[in-house]
Every structure is written in structure tokens, then in C-alpha cells.
Design an enzyme around this catalytic site. Structure first.
Site, PDB file in Angstrom:
ATOM      1  N   HIS A   1     -12.015  -4.654   7.803  1.00 41.33           N
ATOM      2  CA  HIS A   1     -12.279  -5.010   7.052  1.00 41.33           C
ATOM      3  C   HIS A   1     -13.621  -4.160   7.000  1.00 41.33           C
ATOM      4  O   HIS A   1     -14.193  -4.271   5.873  1.00 41.33           O
ATOM      5  CB  HIS A   1     -12.508  -6.035   6.243  1.00 41.33           C
ATOM      6  CG  HIS A   1     -11.582  -7.058   5.809  1.00 41.33           C
ATOM      7  ND1 HIS A   1     -10.279  -7.671   6.920  1.00 41.33           N
ATOM      8  CD2 HIS A   1     -11.092  -7.317   5.112  1.00 41.33           C
ATOM      9  CE1 HIS A   1      -9.514  -8.489   6.188  1.00 41.33           C
ATOM     10  NE2 HIS A   1      -9.965  -8.207   5.070  1.00 41.33           N
TER      11      HIS A   1
ATOM     12  N   GLU B   1       0.704  -0.851   0.289  1.00 40.31           N
ATOM     13  CA  GLU B   1      -0.331   0.186   0.199  1.00 40.31           C
ATOM     14  C   GLU B   1       0.917   1.223  -0.011  1.00 40.31           C
ATOM     15  O   GLU B   1       0.695   2.153  -0.779  1.00 40.31           O
ATOM     16  CB  GLU B   1      -0.953   0.389   1.221  1.00 40.31           C
ATOM     17  CG  GLU B   1      -1.899  -1.273   0.606  1.00 40.31           C
ATOM     18  CD  GLU B   1      -1.666  -2.612   1.349  1.00 40.31           C
ATOM     19  OE1 GLU B   1      -0.631  -2.815   2.056  1.00 40.31           O
ATOM     20  OE2 GLU B   1      -2.830  -3.693   1.118  1.00 40.31           O
TER      21      GLU B   1
END
Lengths: 324, 326
Positions: free
Chosen positions: A126, A59
């Protein structure tokens, strides 16, 4: 033609790729026939060869690529698989991209797509709404569309914007929200402006992203009780359209901010503080926040549903505010 | 042969003179904030790397790259203005010392977070590909980034370098192993024998050189940039040397043993001896060169000191370039 929220995102990406050769997409699992964890890019790699690129699970590196490509003259769209994982790219977004124009006079027109918000069973890593830590840094625009039309237009606006934009897309809305028209023909509001989704005289109820729909759901039973709430969808969280909220509070005298995010700091706290500071004389009741529980997001669906506000809790909080 | 050696030496001396002046300015209280970071001992590798680049290439200098920055076209006046926080400097007083660059020309303005620029250079090169501006096959625009032995241990470095390798970019990573992460010696920061061993792990070509030898620096940088430009993919050069200063001027580096310091030469001094022995320059030419840069730095400092500091009342205090949202 009809469109869901996720289809509007896909349409916006496709239209941007078709219209602007500077646009390319970079993210995990977005290319090939797979088309991303949520299928936001399904079919785009075939339509635009070489412009939809898979990244490693990196990321920080993805965000760095976005910054570098933007400086080279591109309009990169960086997809994080879940907003939660953008924490790994936090440094690149807030220290590198967000400071760049201010430090050098050269803007960084990168778009970061963050699939955010809760879905049952997602658990602590999540489901997070991460606007709290993104909005505290100057130089980064943070948007959170709540409608199919906004999902389309705000993504196009983000890509067209010279400043870095974090685009928070709500995962629960992906397939639950549908309009019966072409999203590109939906009303296009300016970036940075909030929208009044329902007019009302008794209490201003502010939210964004998925929570807007819980507020609208709460409005009907409240109306049956004779309480008309004005529902404002912030749309853009940074900068924050305080003028629209203040104008509403001037009419209603009451403010409730409902958020799926945590209570400490964040957008709801900022808005309540701002209205207290600038709209104190209009208030007939204390500004109120309705936030998620101050814990990580739980896994079990029953715990998950109890973690954040819903229409019933919003309605109850409105009644308390109106009866104050 | 000697042309580039003289040019390399000139670049090294120019940086040394400028940094020595900034150091004395720091000691006399003439720097308004922060520290001054010296590249003493690292000038040769920095200059040799930047000298291989041309317009259209991308350059990501780091803390100790004054020599490379000057080679790329920065002037001593540019550097001094930023150190003094002048409105005439490229950061207009908003950022200082080493956090400066010319991003429109491909020269990045580093942030303090080491490794952050590696993926950024990779992204720039990917962007050039997207725009059809990567250069002709065999004659590609190159991205060159600096990192130290300290920065080699960041996650950002790893992610960015791996992406550069996956994308087979014309990328050159110049690793200056000066043996110190601030005050911590490299026995506490990496466990391989040489950082060049990591190159194979990324699937890229790496070479290890003596960073105190300017000719070795030149040869390795010329070869690596040529290979990248030709399309051979990312290259890594690891130059071993010793930082001959503190981390910054605020740091006396008393933790560096004298015995260690005695084993590492100052490339600026030794190269002058070598070049004079080889007849590249004589005593008078060497003296003229040092004098030329001392005059240049003195004039730049006098000019910058006469220029205005930022006025907080004139500062627009917005971090967004989009005026409608500011």
C-alpha cells in the site's frame, strides 16, 4: 478559499465532469456516499448521477474499460484504490493503451489515477512508488504532482491529453498539504515541464511527488551552513524535462536526485545517466542518487521512516556532493 | 433463407482463398517477419458472427477471424499490406499480421495478450452510454468479441466479461473452442464439460453449438446479437470445432492425432456440398466464386508487393500523439 491536495483532486474531477460531458469516473468504492478509499470522489456521484461508477475488484478490467471508453470518444478517469494494485492492470496500461496510437494512429485519452507513495503502517502493498515500471514503457505519460496547484492542473491536463496518462498522487500529501487559495487559480505550468521550486547556486537537487518537500526542508539548514541548493520538482516523469535539469546543473555543477522509489533503474537512475552523458563537462562531482532501501516497503513506522530518504539524509548527501 | 447462406459461404471462401495465399507466401519466404495465422476450420463461425453486425457496432476480432474481418469491410489488400509490413497498411509496418484493425470504425486492433479486448469492448459500450450513443432502447449498438478456449482462462477475460455482465451491456462473446491452446489440448486447460457452463456463473445466457455447421453458427449468432440488441444483456456462444492448421504457419501441428482430425469436417468443403445439394449454387457458380476470390487476392498481392516498405529514416520514432511532448 483554501484547499488540500486531495481537495484539489476532487475539485479537478468535479470541474472536469461539469465542463466536459465525455468525462466519467470508474473505480472501486468511488460512488455512492462513500466517495472512495481516500474520499477523492466524495459527493461527485450525487452531483453527477450515472457518471461516477463503482467497479468490481478488477484492475485489469478497469483499465480495459478506460481504453475502450476512450476509443469510443470519452475521457474516462480510472481510479485504482492504491497504485500498488495497478500492477494487475500493467498489461492494459503498457501493452494496450501505451502502444495503441503508435500501432493504429488512434490515441487513447484515458487517465489512470494511482494513489502512490508511503504512509507509516502501509506496508509492502500500500506504499509503493511505481514510476519505475510505468516510465520504462514508451507511449504512456507519467506525472507526479507535488503541490496542491499541480494536483489540480495536472489532473485537468491529464484528462485533456490525447495520450494515456498515469497520474501518481501522493497519499501522504493528501491532507498534509494545503494552500490558502483556490487551486484552479494556482499557477498552471505546462505538462512536461519541470519547476524550479527554490533557486540556488551550489547543488541541483531533483525530486518529485512527496520527496520534493523533504528537499525543500533540507534547504534551510543547508543555507545556514552556506550551501544554497536549487530544488527542481520534475512534475512529469515521462517525458522527462532533462533541459531544465541540465540548465541547472550548468549553473551548480552538482546533481543529487532524491527519490522515494528503489535504487535499481527508475527515474533517478535515468536522470543521473542522462546528465552524465549530456552534462559531463559541467559536473564538479559525480551525479548522486538517494533512493529507498532495496527492499519492499516495511510496515513498522520506525522501519518505514528508515526505508526512504528524508530531509536530514538529503542534507547530508548534499554536503558530501558539495565537498567532493 | 438462401441469400444469407450464399453470403456466408462467400465470406468463408474469400477468407480461405486469402489465407491460403498468405500461407504459400510464408512458405516461399515472402512474409518479412513473424508468422501467418490461419483460421482454417473456423471461417463459418467468424463470418456468421460478423454478418450480424452493422455500422456503429463494436467488433473485437482475434487471431482466427479473417472471415469476420472481411465481412466487416476489411479488404484482402488491407490484410496483405499488414502482413507485408507495407507503409500503406493500417499499421504502417509498425505491427504485423493479426494486430490490425480500424478503431475509428469500432473494429479493434488486438494485442497478443488474450482476453485484453473483452473489457475494452465493455468499456466502449459503457462509453457509448455516457455519450448518449448507445442506440435506442431495443435497438442498441452491440459489441461482439472473439475468444478461444485458451483465452477463456485468462484473468483479463474474467474481469472484462464480469464487468459486461454487471453493466448488462449489449455484448456478445463468441467463444471458439478449437480444442487447442497452441499445442495444449483442452483437458489441460479447463475442467468443466463445456465452456458454456461458465455463462451461468457470470449471470449471462449461453448456448453451445457445432462450430463446423455454418447454418448452426448463423442461427446462434443471429439470435445472440438480436437478444443483445434488444437489451437482454450479454450473450455467450460456444462453438466447438477443431483448428485445422497449426497455431501459425511456423507450426506443423504434428501433435494433433490423425484420428481426431478425421472427426472434424472442414466447413468450407462441407458447406459447398450442402449448398449445391440445396440448389443455392451450382458447380459453375461455385467455380466462379472461387475464381473471383483467387483473382481478387492475386491482384491485391501484386499491388501490395509493389508498394514501399517503411524507411527507418522517415520514421518519427515517437510513441506519443501529443506533439508538444513527443
Amino acid at each position: 478559499m483554501s484547499s488540500t491536495y486531495i481537495e484539489a483532486i476532487r475539485r479537478a474531477l468535479g470541474d472536469a465532469l461539469a465542463e466536459d460531458p465525455r468525462v466519467f469516473l470508474y473505480g472501486q468504492d468511488i460512488a455512492g456516499t462513500f466517495g472512495g478509499a481516500f474520499k477523492a470522489t466524495k459527493g461527485l456521484a450525487e452531483r453527477f448521477p450515472g457518471r461516477v461508477l463503482n467497479s468490481p475488484i478488477s484492475e485489469d478490467g478497469q483499465a480495459a474499460v478506460g481504453i475502450g471508453a476512450a476509443l469510443a470518444g470519452c475521457r474516462p478517469v480510472i481510479e485504482f484504490q492504491f497504485a500498488d494494485f495497478a500492477s494487475v492492470a500493467f498489461n492494459q496500461m503498457v501493452n494496450h493503451a501505451a502502444t495503441h496510437w503508435w500501432r493504429t494512429g488512434v490515441p487513447v485519452p484515458a487517465t489512470f489515477r494511482l494513489p502512490a507513495g508511503g504512509t507509516p503502517g502501509g506496508g509492502p502493498f500500500h506504499c509503493q512508488m511505481v514510476e519505475g515500471w510505468l516510465t520504462s514503457h514508451p507511449g504512456l505519460i507519467v506525472v507526479a504532482p507535488a503541490t496542491v496547484g499541480d494536483a489540480y492542473h495536472m489532473l485537468r491536463d491529464a484528462i485533456a491529453c490525447d495520450d494515456p496518462v498515469a497520474y501518481l498522487e501522493h497519499k501522504h500529501l493528501y491532507n498534509h498539504l494545503r494552500i490558502d487559495t483556490d487551486p484552479s487559480r494556482a499557477e498552471r505550468l505546462p505538462l512536461g515541464k519541470a519547476a524550479v521550486r527554490r533557486a540556488g547556486r551550489d547543488c541541483t537537487v531533483v525530486s518529485w511527488s512527496g520527496m520534493v518537500h523533504e528537499c525543500l526542508k533540507a534547504a534551510e539548514p543547508l543555507a545556514e551552513q552556506g550551501i544554497e541548493i536549487e530544488v527542481i520538482d520534475l512534475r512529469c516523469l515521462r517525458p522527462l524535462d532533462t533541459a531544465t535539469v541540465l540548465a541547472s546543473v550548468e549553473r551548480t555543477g552538482r546533481l543529487l536526485v532524491a527519490t522515494e522509489s528503489w535504487p535499481f533503474g527508475g527515474v533517478a537512475a535515468e536522470l543521473c545517466a542522462w546528465i552524465s552523458e549530456h552534462g559531463f563537462s559541467h559536473l564538479d562531482a559525480p551525479p548522486r542518487r538517494l533512493s529507498a532501501q532495496d527492499t519492499p516497503v516495511p510496515f513498522h513506522p520506525d522501519l518505514f521512516r528508515a526505508h526512504h530518504p528524508d530531509a536530514a539524509r538529503i542534507a547530508a548527501a548534499v554536503v558530501e556532493t558539495v565537498e567532493f | 433463407m438462401s441469400d444469407h447462406r450464399l453470403a456466408l459461404f462467400r465470406a468463408m471462401v474469400r477468407a480461405r482463398v486469402l489465407e491460403d495465399r498468405l500461407a504459400s507466401l510464408y512458405l516461399s519466404g515472402g512474409i518479412p517477419g513473424g508468422s501467418v495465422f490461419l483460421s482454417r476450420g473456423q471461417e463459418a463461425f467468424s463470418a456468421a458472427a460478423a454478418m450480424q453486425l452493422r455500422p456503429g457496432d463494436v467488433y473485437a476480432p482475434l487471431i482466427r477471424d479473417q472471415a469476420g474481418r472481411l465481412v466487416r469491410g476489411e479488404t484482402p489488400l488491407d490484410a496483405i499490406r499488414v502482413h507485408l509490413g507495407r507503409t500503406t497498411g493500417v499499421t504502417r509496418g509498425r505491427d504485423g499480421n493479426i494486430h490490425r484493425g480500424f478503431p475509428r470504425q469500432g473494429d479493434l486492433a488486438m494485442i497478443s495478450h488474450l482476453g485484453s479486448t473483452i473489457g475494452t469492448v465493455a468499456g466502449w459500450l459503457m462509453g457509448l452510454r455516457q455519450l448518449g450513443k448507445a442506440g435506442a432502447p431495443g435497438d442498441l449498438a452491440v459489441g461482439l468479441a472473439s475468444i478461444g478456449d485458451g483465452g477463456m482462462n485468462t484473468g483479463a477475460l474474467h474481469e472484462g466479461l464480469n464487468i459486461a455482465a454487471v453493466e448488462k451491456l449489449p455484448f456478445v462473446l463468441c467463444v471458439t473452442d478449437n480444442q487447442l491452446s497452441y499445442s495444449t489440448f483442452s483437458d489441460r486447460t479447463y475442467a468443466c464439460r463445456s465452456l458454456v457452463e461458465r455463462a451461468a456463473g457470470y449471470g449471462l445466457r449461453g448456448v453451445a453449438i457445432d462450430g463446423t455447421d455454418p447454418d448452426a453458427c448463423w442461427a446462434a449468432c443471429r439470435d445472440a446479437v438480436a437478444r443483445a440488441r434488444a437489451g437482454e444483456g450479454p450473450q455467450m456462444i460456444v462453438a466447438k470445432l477443431l483448428r485445422l492448421a497449426g497455431h501459425g504457419m511456423h507450426d506443423d501441428a504434428s501433435y494433433v492425432p490423425a484420428e481426431l482430425k478425421s472427426r472434424f469436417a472442414d466447413g468450407v468443403q462441407t458447406y459447398e456440398v450442402v449448398l449445391r445439394k440445396d440448389g443455392v449454387l451450382d458447380e459453375a457458380a461455385a467455380q466462379a466464386l472461387w475464381d473471383e476470390y483467387r483473382s481478387e487476392t492475386a491482384a491485391a498481392l501484386a499491388q501490395a508487393q509493389a508498394e514501399p516498405s517503411p524507411d527507418p529514416a522517415q520514421e518519427p520514432w515517437t510513441a506519443l500523439s501529443t506533439r508538444a511532448l513527443a
